[in-house]
Design a protein around this motif. Structure first.
Motif, PDB file in Angstrom:
ATOM      1  N   LEU A 199       8.931  -2.804 -12.151  1.00  0.00           N
ATOM      2  CA  LEU A 199       9.712  -1.948 -11.261  1.00  0.00           C
ATOM      3  C   LEU A 199      11.067  -1.599 -11.880  1.00  0.00           C
ATOM      4  CD1 LEU A 199       9.663  -0.579  -8.543  1.00  0.00           C
ATOM      5  CD2 LEU A 199      10.532  -2.682  -7.501  1.00  0.00           C
ATOM      6  N   ILE A 200      11.650  -2.529 -12.641  1.00  0.00           N
ATOM      7  CA  ILE A 200      12.921  -2.254 -13.311  1.00  0.00           C
ATOM      8  C   ILE A 200      12.717  -1.287 -14.482  1.00  0.00           C
ATOM      9  CG2 ILE A 200      14.766  -3.281 -14.701  1.00  0.00           C
ATOM     10  CD1 ILE A 200      14.549  -5.777 -12.969  1.00  0.00           C
ATOM     11  N   VAL A 201      11.643  -1.506 -15.239  1.00  0.00           N
ATOM     12  CA  VAL A 201      11.387  -0.672 -16.418  1.00  0.00           C
ATOM     13  C   VAL A 201      10.881   0.713 -16.017  1.00  0.00           C
ATOM     14  CG1 VAL A 201      10.015  -0.482 -18.530  1.00  0.00           C
ATOM     15  CG2 VAL A 201      10.938  -2.705 -17.851  1.00  0.00           C
ATOM     16  N   PHE A 202      10.091   0.779 -14.950  1.00  0.00           N
ATOM     17  CA  PHE A 202       9.508   2.051 -14.507  1.00  0.00           C
ATOM     18  C   PHE A 202       9.924   2.340 -13.055  1.00  0.00           C
ATOM     19  CE2 PHE A 202       6.455   0.159 -17.556  1.00  0.00           C
ATOM     20  CZ  PHE A 202       6.546   1.112 -18.564  1.00  0.00           C
ATOM     21  N   PRO A 203      11.138   2.816 -12.819  1.00  0.00           N
ATOM     22  CA  PRO A 203      11.600   3.109 -11.450  1.00  0.00           C
ATOM     23  C   PRO A 203      10.707   4.064 -10.667  1.00  0.00           C
ATOM     24  CG  PRO A 203      13.443   3.148 -12.983  1.00  0.00           C
ATOM     25  CD  PRO A 203      12.196   3.049 -13.817  1.00  0.00           C
ATOM     26  N   PRO A 204      10.003   5.028 -11.313  1.00  0.00           N
ATOM     27  CA  PRO A 204       9.150   5.932 -10.524  1.00  0.00           C
ATOM     28  C   PRO A 204       8.072   5.224  -9.700  1.00  0.00           C
ATOM     29  CG  PRO A 204       9.516   6.863 -12.698  1.00  0.00           C
ATOM     30  CD  PRO A 204      10.092   5.478 -12.728  1.00  0.00           C
ATOM     31  N   VAL A 256      17.775   3.765  -3.017  1.00  0.00           N
ATOM     32  CA  VAL A 256      16.427   3.616  -2.454  1.00  0.00           C
ATOM     33  C   VAL A 256      15.567   2.748  -3.369  1.00  0.00           C
ATOM     34  CG1 VAL A 256      14.327   4.849  -1.800  1.00  0.00           C
ATOM     35  CG2 VAL A 256      16.560   5.787  -1.185  1.00  0.00           C
ATOM     36  N   TRP A 257      15.636   3.023  -4.658  1.00  0.00           N
ATOM     37  CA  TRP A 257      14.913   2.195  -5.635  1.00  0.00           C
ATOM     38  C   TRP A 257      15.424   0.756  -5.607  1.00  0.00           C
ATOM     39  CZ3 TRP A 257      17.418   0.341 -10.227  1.00  0.00           C
ATOM     40  CH2 TRP A 257      16.572  -0.369 -11.093  1.00  0.00           C
ATOM     41  N   PHE A 258      16.753   0.581  -5.517  1.00  0.00           N
ATOM     42  CA  PHE A 258      17.327  -0.760  -5.455  1.00  0.00           C
ATOM     43  C   PHE A 258      16.840  -1.500  -4.205  1.00  0.00           C
ATOM     44  CE2 PHE A 258      20.865  -3.530  -3.992  1.00  0.00           C
ATOM     45  CZ  PHE A 258      20.794  -4.470  -5.013  1.00  0.00           C
ATOM     46  N   GLY A 259      16.722  -0.786  -3.072  1.00  0.00           N
ATOM     47  CA  GLY A 259      16.209  -1.412  -1.855  1.00  0.00           C
ATOM     48  C   GLY A 259      14.792  -1.930  -2.037  1.00  0.00           C
ATOM     49  N   ALA A 260      13.936  -1.126  -2.683  1.00  0.00           N
ATOM     50  CA  ALA A 260      12.565  -1.581  -2.960  1.00  0.00           C
ATOM     51  C   ALA A 260      12.570  -2.786  -3.893  1.00  0.00           C
ATOM     52  CB  ALA A 260      11.755  -0.443  -3.571  1.00  0.00           C
ATOM     53  N   LEU A 261      13.459  -2.786  -4.873  1.00  0.00           N
ATOM     54  CA  LEU A 261      13.564  -3.900  -5.812  1.00  0.00           C
ATOM     55  C   LEU A 261      14.000  -5.182  -5.090  1.00  0.00           C
ATOM     56  CD1 LEU A 261      13.451  -4.822  -8.788  1.00  0.00           C
ATOM     57  CD2 LEU A 261      15.846  -4.095  -9.006  1.00  0.00           C
ATOM     58  N   VAL A 262      14.955  -5.063  -4.185  1.00  0.00           N
ATOM     59  CA  VAL A 262      15.394  -6.224  -3.394  1.00  0.00           C
ATOM     60  C   VAL A 262      14.256  -6.747  -2.527  1.00  0.00           C
ATOM     61  CG1 VAL A 262      16.939  -6.958  -1.524  1.00  0.00           C
ATOM     62  CG2 VAL A 262      17.819  -5.569  -3.406  1.00  0.00           C
ATOM     63  N   ALA A 263      13.483  -5.840  -1.945  1.00  0.00           N
ATOM     64  CA  ALA A 263      12.370  -6.254  -1.084  1.00  0.00           C
ATOM     65  C   ALA A 263      11.337  -7.058  -1.872  1.00  0.00           C
ATOM     66  CB  ALA A 263      11.713  -5.023  -0.453  1.00  0.00           C
ATOM     67  N   VAL A 264      10.985  -6.605  -3.075  1.00  0.00           N
ATOM     68  CA  VAL A 264      10.032  -7.353  -3.905  1.00  0.00           C
ATOM     69  C   VAL A 264      10.614  -8.708  -4.294  1.00  0.00           C
ATOM     70  CG1 VAL A 264       8.733  -7.358  -6.065  1.00  0.00           C
ATOM     71  CG2 VAL A 264       9.007  -5.228  -4.800  1.00  0.00           C
ATOM     72  N   THR A 265      11.914  -8.741  -4.591  1.00  0.00           N
ATOM     73  CA  THR A 265      12.561  -9.999  -4.984  1.00  0.00           C
ATOM     74  C   THR A 265      12.556 -10.996  -3.835  1.00  0.00           C
ATOM     75  OG1 THR A 265      13.994  -8.756  -6.491  1.00  0.00           O
ATOM     76  CG2 THR A 265      14.655 -10.985  -5.949  1.00  0.00           C
ATOM     77  N   LEU A 266      12.835 -10.517  -2.624  1.00  0.00           N
ATOM     78  CA  LEU A 266      12.835 -11.420  -1.475  1.00  0.00           C
ATOM     79  C   LEU A 266      11.427 -11.882  -1.129  1.00  0.00           C
ATOM     80  CD1 LEU A 266      15.522  -9.812   0.847  1.00  0.00           C
ATOM     81  CD2 LEU A 266      15.699 -11.866  -0.552  1.00  0.00           C
ATOM     82  N   GLN A 267      10.436 -11.023  -1.360  1.00  0.00           N
ATOM     83  CA  GLN A 267       9.055 -11.468  -1.171  1.00  0.00           C
ATOM     84  C   GLN A 267       8.726 -12.595  -2.140  1.00  0.00           C
ATOM     85  OE1 GLN A 267       6.026  -8.899  -2.486  1.00  0.00           O
ATOM     86  NE2 GLN A 267       4.401 -10.167  -1.684  1.00  0.00           N
ATOM     87  N   THR A 268       9.237 -12.487  -3.370  1.00  0.00           N
ATOM     88  CA  THR A 268       9.024 -13.540  -4.361  1.00  0.00           C
ATOM     89  C   THR A 268       9.612 -14.855  -3.888  1.00  0.00           C
ATOM     90  OG1 THR A 268       9.180 -11.854  -6.097  1.00  0.00           O
ATOM     91  CG2 THR A 268       9.372 -14.140  -6.785  1.00  0.00           C
ATOM     92  N   ALA A 269      10.746 -14.795  -3.189  1.00  0.00           N
ATOM     93  CA  ALA A 269      11.395 -16.014  -2.714  1.00  0.00           C
ATOM     94  C   ALA A 269      10.528 -16.766  -1.704  1.00  0.00           C
ATOM     95  CB  ALA A 269      12.750 -15.671  -2.095  1.00  0.00           C
ATOM     96  N   PHE A 270       9.646 -16.044  -0.991  1.00  0.00           N
ATOM     97  CA  PHE A 270       8.745 -16.711  -0.053  1.00  0.00           C
ATOM     98  C   PHE A 270       7.722 -17.587  -0.776  1.00  0.00           C
ATOM     99  CE2 PHE A 270      10.269 -13.846   3.198  1.00  0.00           C
ATOM    100  CZ  PHE A 270      10.060 -14.550   4.374  1.00  0.00           C
ATOM    101  N   LEU A 271       7.554 -17.356  -2.080  1.00  0.00           N
ATOM    102  CA  LEU A 271       6.571 -18.113  -2.854  1.00  0.00           C
ATOM    103  C   LEU A 271       7.234 -19.088  -3.817  1.00  0.00           C
ATOM    104  CD1 LEU A 271       4.200 -15.126  -3.762  1.00  0.00           C
ATOM    105  CD2 LEU A 271       3.868 -16.803  -1.958  1.00  0.00           C
ATOM    106  N   SER A 272       8.525 -19.338  -3.632  1.00  0.00           N
ATOM    107  CA  SER A 272       9.283 -20.141  -4.589  1.00  0.00           C
ATOM    108  C   SER A 272       9.499 -21.558  -4.064  1.00  0.00           C
ATOM    109  CB  SER A 272      10.647 -19.493  -4.872  1.00  0.00           C
ATOM    110  OG  SER A 272      10.479 -18.154  -5.226  1.00  0.00           O
TER     111      SER A 272
END
Length: 487
Positions: free
Chosen positions: A424-429, A368-384
């Protein structure tokens, strides 16, 4: 490496090359799956595999939420809810330095909870905010970055269509993914606001307050606009997302509630027209067809890829690298980020994420945490840059800003995105606390229900025992009243 694994690896590289050239993703995946599968597995096997994968995908009830949430987004756009929201925040925050920056981010954050369509959000924000920002003398780069960054929040903050598609791929509950996405989504919005406000207070020329002659000074008018512009939309969001998070409705059921509620608001605001409904339906059909066709074809491609043995070989090779788990995770995140430049999110979620998923699962990371991390990463790609779709959406509606200006503005927010991923990587909560809280509340409710049911169950047991005792007593009396009968 076996011959099948090598064939699958060649298939993967041919697919990436074909898409880079410009071939349609869905048809490329289907053609390559059949072509390479025929040679590697045989015609009978590959066609049976394609048939069963398609049937299995069609039985996935969760995907029915995709067109309904997309329709909800297009209807809310047609109803002018974003314009009302923007107007309400603008009247309320007019005296503040950087007011328009703040208004754009707040509007984008609230509206993201009503629609997850990035293109529509960036376009509407560009039409509404850009002319006012140019007229008021706002910095062009910072304004462009604010609109594009705010518009991309829709891909992350629920009810994101991307999270619905991601749930079955990772094998986790969409409700948990929704709950996990709130923390990173609001954290990003907070980072945007803090950065913009600090820049505006240090240099007021970047974002001056709305001129006094353009402000509305009547408290009654401001309160009315806020009530009309914000409250109905908040009610729609609460009915849709609240029902999912509370466990009262599945995402599919909640999407129906959201679509119906959006239609009601469109009628209430007198924006419901047959022409608008037709545009929304056609846009929904086009977007949903793209996502769902890609879901089917990528499922077939992935099945052939796995049957050839390439997926297992890649997993084994990655796990064999002499890297600690966190370094492996960072490598996966970087690869997803790089893939986000040439590919849209459906291709990454449906084609590439299943390749990385076994590695992440083997490393025992919270999915679940990994899914949120992927979502933030893909959002970043929209600005790249240079393949940032948000820049092109904005450029279509704002001719005063060059692509170079828009790119420079997005670059500033890219740094904030990297900070958010790191946090998000350093603080998963940040992502996990809300789903864990909801799960704990659900367990507490179940425990309370068991406790409430216990007295009635005990009472029923006592009554049953008493009835049995009474029947035995009556039977004994009957036996004693007939002593002469044979026994």
């Amino acid at each position: 490496m076996s011959g099948g694994a090598l064939l699958g690896l060649v298939m993967l590289f041919v697919m990436i090359g074909a898409i880079f050239i410009g071939f349609p993703i869905s048809f490329t995946l289907l053609f390559l799956a059949f072509a390479f599968g025929y040679f590697g597995l045989g015609g009978h096997t590959v066609f049976d595999l394609a048939y069963f994968q398609t049937i299995g995908m069609m039985k996935e009830e969760l995907l029915a939420a995709v067109p309904l949430f997309i329709f909800m987004g297009f209807i809310t756009e047609q109803a002018g809810l974003m314009e009302r929201l923007f107007t309400a925040f603008r009247l309320l925050l007019a005296p503040v330095r950087g007011a328009l920056f703040l208004v754009v981010i707040l509007t984008a954050t609230v509206f993201a909870m009503a629609t997850g369509i990035v293109g529509a959000a960036v376009t509407v924000l560009g039409i509404m905010a850009a002319p006012i920002m140019v007229k008021t003398g706002y910095d062009g780069q910072l304004s462009a970055g604010t609109i594009t960054a705010g518009g991309t929040l829709g891909i992350l903050i629920p009810p994101s269509v991307m999270l619905i598609v991601m749930g079955p791929v990772l094998g986790v509950s969409v409700a948990d993914l929704y709950a996990a996405a709130f923390g990173p989504g609001f954290m990003l919005a907070g980072l945007y606001i803090a950065y913009l406000m600090i820049r505006s207070f240090i240099n007021p020329k970047l974002g001056p307050p709305v001129p006094k002659e353009e402000r509305v000074h009547s408290i009654g008018v401001i309160l009315w606009e806020v009530t009309v512009g914000v409250v109905p939309l908040i009610g729609l969001i609460a009915a849709t997302l609240g029902s999912i998070l509370a466990g009262w409705a599945t995402p599919t059921e909640a999407s129906g509630i959201g679509a119906f509620g959006a239609m009601i608001l469109a009628i209430a605001y007198r924006k419901a027209t047959l022409a608008g409904l037709k545009r929304a339906l056609l846009s929904t059909m086009a977007t949903s067809s793209m996502v769902l066709l890609l879901a089917v074809t990528s499922n077939i491609f992935g099945a052939v890829f796995a049957r050839l043995g390439t997926a297992n070989w890649i997993t084994e090779q990655l796990l064999a690298l002499p890297l600690p788990p966190i370094a492996m995770l960072v490598m996966v995140v970087v690869l997803i980020f790089l893939l986000g430049w040439p590919f849209e999110w459906p291709a990454i979620i449906l084609v590439f994420l299943p390749i990385f998923y076994p590695v992440v699962k083997a490393l025992n990371f919270d999915l679940v945490w990994f899914g949120a991390l992927v979502a933030v990463t893909l959002q970043t790609a929209f600005l790249s840059p240079p393949v940032a779709m948000s820049a092109y959406y904005l450029k279509q509606v704002v001719k005063d800003w060059s692509l170079a200006t828009i790119y420079k503005g997005m670059g500033q927010f890219m740094m904030l995105q990297v900070i958010a991923i790191t946090l998000l990587i350093v603080f998963p909560p940040i992502a996990t606390w809300f789903p864990e809280y909801l799960q704990e509340e659900a367990r507490n409710v179940q425990v309370e229900q068991v406790k409430d049911d216990a007295p009635s169950l005990e009472q029923d047991t006592m009554e049953s025992m008493q009835e049995q005792s009474d029947r035995e007593g009556e039977s004994g009396e009957a036996d004693r009243s007939k002593p002469g009968e044979a026994k």
